[in-house]
Design a protein around this motif. Sequence first.
Motif, short mmCIF file in Angstrom:
data_model
loop_
_atom_site.label_atom_id
_atom_site.label_comp_id
_atom_site.label_asym_id
_atom_site.label_seq_id
_atom_site.Cartn_x
_atom_site.Cartn_y
_atom_site.Cartn_z
N ASN A 345 0.87 -1.23 -0.05
CA ASN A 345 0.04 -0.14 0.09
C ASN A 345 0.87 1.21 0.24
O ASN A 345 0.03 2.13 -0.18
CB ASN A 345 -0.89 0.15 1.13
N THR A 346 2.16 1.15 0.21
CA THR A 346 2.93 2.30 0.46
C THR A 346 4.06 2.49 -0.73
O THR A 346 4.90 3.28 -0.86
CB THR A 346 3.87 2.40 1.90
N SER A 347 3.90 1.45 -1.74
CA SER A 347 4.92 1.51 -2.74
C SER A 347 4.38 1.54 -4.04
O SER A 347 3.35 0.33 -4.26
CB SER A 347 5.71 0.25 -2.32
N ALA A 348 4.67 2.18 -5.02
CA ALA A 348 4.17 1.79 -6.34
C ALA A 348 5.05 1.03 -7.07
O ALA A 348 6.33 1.18 -7.04
CB ALA A 348 3.97 3.26 -6.96
N GLU A 349 4.56 0.01 -8.15
CA GLU A 349 5.39 -0.54 -9.15
C GLU A 349 5.64 0.33 -10.11
O GLU A 349 5.01 0.78 -10.86
CB GLU A 349 4.59 -1.88 -9.40
N ARG A 350 7.16 0.49 -10.14
CA ARG A 350 7.74 1.26 -11.40
C ARG A 350 7.87 0.46 -12.61
O ARG A 350 8.65 -0.65 -12.41
CB ARG A 350 9.17 1.98 -10.94
N SER A 351 7.56 0.94 -13.88
CA SER A 351 7.76 0.17 -15.04
C SER A 351 9.22 0.41 -15.25
O SER A 351 9.58 1.73 -15.74
CB SER A 351 6.94 0.74 -16.11
N GLU A 352 10.28 -0.42 -15.09
CA GLU A 352 11.62 -0.26 -15.38
C GLU A 352 12.04 -0.22 -16.87
O GLU A 352 11.63 -1.23 -17.79
CB GLU A 352 12.31 -1.43 -14.80
N PRO A 353 12.47 0.96 -17.06
CA PRO A 353 12.79 1.10 -18.60
C PRO A 353 13.88 0.23 -19.21
O PRO A 353 14.16 -0.21 -20.29
CB PRO A 353 13.55 2.55 -18.83
N PHE A 354 15.01 -0.61 -18.07
CA PHE A 354 15.77 -1.53 -18.43
C PHE A 354 15.52 -2.72 -17.68
O PHE A 354 16.34 -2.59 -16.72
CB PHE A 354 17.12 -0.93 -18.19
N LYS A 355 14.54 -3.45 -18.03
CA LYS A 355 14.22 -4.49 -17.22
C LYS A 355 15.30 -5.42 -16.91
O LYS A 355 16.07 -5.83 -17.81
CB LYS A 355 12.79 -5.43 -17.58
N ASN A 356 15.68 -5.89 -15.54
CA ASN A 356 16.39 -7.05 -15.15
C ASN A 356 18.03 -6.44 -15.67
O ASN A 356 18.86 -7.35 -15.60
CB ASN A 356 16.09 -7.98 -15.98
N ASN A 357 18.19 -5.14 -15.80
CA ASN A 357 19.58 -4.76 -16.02
C ASN A 357 19.96 -4.32 -14.68
O ASN A 357 19.51 -3.40 -14.05
CB ASN A 357 19.59 -3.46 -16.99
#
Length: 425
Positions: A345-357
């Motif tokens: 509830n206190t954290s937003a999932e960020r869409s990572e521009p370089f996933k798994n980097n």
Amino acid sequence: MAPRTSSWSVWNNASSTDRYIRSADDWIEARQKDDGTEGLWRIHDGLYDFRHWIHKHPGGPQWLEITKGTDITELFETYHLNGKAATEVMHRFYVRPADSPRKSPFTFKPDGFYNVLKSRVAKKLAYTKLPNSLSLKSVMVIDCCFFVTLVMCAAVARTENYLLALITGVALALGSVASHNFTHLKDNWRMYYLQLSLFSVREWRISHVVSHHVYTNTVQDLEMTLLYPFIHWFPTKDKPWIVLWLPFLTPIAYIFTGTVIFITRTLKRKNDKADLLIFVIPVIMVFSGRMTISNVCAMWYFIILTCNFVFVFLGFSVSHHLPENFHDGDFIDDQYIDWGIYQMNTSAERSEPFKNNIFFQLVTFGDHTLHHLFPSLDQSLIPLVQNIFEDTCKEFGMDVSQKSVMSIMHGQFKQLVRLTPRHKP
């Protein structure tokens, strides 16, 4: 001045939420008073005496030293994936039951979201053959960051170029963010890279790990309050005028964060031997060029100010401070809530521009929600449990939709000016 008002009444008279608290040591001393553990360690409803275990602790002695006299339930639960083994050791040091209820509203029920997720993650990692390159990747990233930083410091000393000093400050900041990963792990020498930017590993472990990671976005979260009145994240109507009228100028306060913390630490005589590492950069600059001592100090401090700004800006822009996230003062549906659900509830999932980097993840506080749920995992291991995390969230009806980097960065300024707490629908 009175303590801050909380969504949880149990904290409304806590001395650890007093507005006068301006250092990690002040906060931990207040927690020792509030928790009333009589110099022992509390886990759930029991008191334990780990004094003879401190130097045998697999995570290193500092963790037990800084938490002595406090309730460490959340830390115990989240830092020991193999709960059975840790519990067996813990029982050897049991003293007696606690005299009063816990002052934390967070629960760890066996069938609750967090413990179900933790058991699945532990099983996954136990039965996965991990290549040695995983942890080596994190080591290579942080070592390269600081090697480049020190080489550039020598170049700055030779050229006396402020643009190069600016780039050096950014490099130092990225390395300092990467060192954050190592401050969560067992005691190791790489965590002390953080000291080069005027911060203290010991203070960071209190303010960030023991306070922020456990009590995220509550009045017990020291990172929410250290920069007051320049920063005021809580949705209240008593916000300082600078926050309300000049929210986009408040990041100026980020520049001097390390300076203020270092001066406070020095005035309180809380320096330790690790603070000597602060002088590594100016010493390199002195022996790498022909600058006067005064010019070295000026150039070095410019690097530090740049580093502090980037470091703090990245920290506040990563996940927590969107208006949609829970901030103390907002309505909470249950006074006793699963700790893992609360973290969601206190954290937003960020869409990572370089996933798994791994480089990008280490230098930008990446995969932040999973990092909060399992802070003892090296950053390179987090992608291995991503699918388990998403499947468990869906099973429990948790939102895992992602936000863009820009929307999260913009969200912190919207939260700064939010006056009205969210009430029960």
